[in-house]
Design an enzyme around this catalytic site. Structure first.
Site, PDB file in Angstrom:
ATOM      1  N   ILE A   1      24.191  93.777 -18.960  1.00 38.09           N
ATOM      2  CA  ILE A   1      24.024  92.434 -19.510  1.00 38.09           C
ATOM      3  C   ILE A   1      25.350  91.679 -19.392  1.00 38.09           C
ATOM      4  CG2 ILE A   1      23.363  91.078 -21.528  1.00 38.09           C
ATOM      5  CD1 ILE A   1      21.805  93.520 -22.527  1.00 38.09           C
ATOM      6  N   GLU A   2      25.326  90.621 -18.612  1.00 42.20           N
ATOM      7  CA  GLU A   2      26.518  89.797 -18.371  1.00 42.20           C
ATOM      8  C   GLU A   2      26.498  88.607 -19.332  1.00 42.20           C
ATOM      9  OE1 GLU A   2      28.890  90.392 -16.054  1.00 42.20           O
ATOM     10  OE2 GLU A   2      27.956  91.814 -14.647  1.00 42.20           O
ATOM     11  N   ILE A   3      27.379  88.637 -20.321  1.00 43.32           N
ATOM     12  CA  ILE A   3      27.395  87.574 -21.325  1.00 43.32           C
ATOM     13  C   ILE A   3      28.130  86.335 -20.808  1.00 43.32           C
ATOM     14  CG2 ILE A   3      27.281  89.202 -23.247  1.00 43.32           C
ATOM     15  CD1 ILE A   3      30.312  88.681 -23.658  1.00 43.32           C
TER      16      ILE A   3
END
Length: 300
Positions: free
Chosen positions: A263-265
């Site tokens: 998950i790339e915030i």
């Protein structure tokens, strides 16, 4: 009681150690473990919330400049502890499921990015690896110049390693699991047989969720990926027919045969740490991720 974790700061390894101790003292439902040590001997801290036999794991800061993922996970730890004590449904859930957090996989690298090269005896070598620059804002690797998220034993030999030497990013190392941080997380995952894993990175507001998946395994993982995409607003990424390999998510999906998500915030900010101004939005988007994956354990 006031909050222990302040995620809206430059969140250092020392703060992680301090907050972990304070949280485990305050909340009986939370336990601390040391799953290994970095190159320079910093503890790789894991925090366990709940007592269930089914288990999930969330980790952050594989990459040094992505330390805001540590702050996010520590915020999640405290929020979930409070909910365990105050919400009956959460307490019941976490009697069946345990959530493990490994908030900072790369503490040496994080310290280098945040506090500078003068903190390290091998400063000349680090500057050399950093192309002669004393500015380490873009550093992703561990302190030996190895990209920890290219270290896992899945298609490692096929990674197009054009770097071929220690560097701020992308060097896959001399062999899989050569770095103690990656080996520790690998051993930890083998020991616990997690049902789901979420690996937090930055930036881009994207979710990577498949690595050469097909058939029933693809359909099964896609259902959970869709849920995470809906609550975060992040787009699902198709890595194409020939992804590079070597990542923790890649290895977990293919070897452990369970769903995993990178998950790339945050909006894409380039090769620098995500500015703290984005934090409120990041928290709103991600605060339920651990709970969603924990609940998913009850139905598989």
């Amino acid at each position: 009681m006031g909050d222990i974790v302040n995620p809206k700061q430059v969140y250092r390894y020392k703060q992680l150690v301090k907050d972990s101790e304070l949280l485990t003292r305050r909340y009986e439902c939370l336990k601390k473990a040391v799953i290994g040590y970095s190159v320079q001997g910093r503890e790789l801290i894991a925090l366990k919330l709940g007592s269930g036999k089914r288990k999930i794991m969330l980790n952050g800061a594989h990459h040094a400049r992505e330390w805001l993922t540590t702050a996010l996970l520590m915020n999640m730890v405290e929020d979930y502890c409070e909910r365990y004590e105050n919400e009956k449904n959460v307490k019941i859930l976490l009697q069946d499921v345990s959530i493990w957090f490994v908030p900072m996989v790369n503490p040496d690298g994080v310290t280098l990015v945040q506090d500078g090269v003068e903190q390290f005896e091998e400063s000349d070598l680090l500057i050399q690896m950093n192309n002669g620059s004393e500015v380490f804002d873009g550093w992703k690797a561990n302190i030996r110049g190895v990209d920890l998220n290219r270290q896992y034993p899945i298609d490692w030999e096929n990674i197009d390693d054009q770097i071929q030497k220690p560097a701020p990013a992308m060097f896959k190392g001399p062999k899989p699991l050569s770095e103690p941080e990656a080996k520790s997380l690998y051993d930890f995952a083998l020991k616990h047989k997690f049902s789901f894993v979420a690996c937090y990175h930055s930036s881009g507001e994207e979710i990577f969720w498949q690595y050469k998946l097909s058939g029933k395994e693809y359909v099964y993982a896609k259902g959970f990926a869709d849920q995470l995409s809906t609550i975060t607003g992040y787009r699902l990424v198709d890595p194409g027919p020939d992804p590079s390999g070597g990542g923790f998510t890649d290895w977990f999906i293919m070897v452990q045969k369970r769903p995993a998500f990178t998950i790339e915030i945050a909006p894409y900010v380039g090769p620098v740490p995500v500015p703290l101004k984005h934090y409120n939005k990041i928290w709103t988007e991600n605060k339920e991720v651990g709970m969603i994956l924990a609940r998913a354990c009850l139905y598989n």
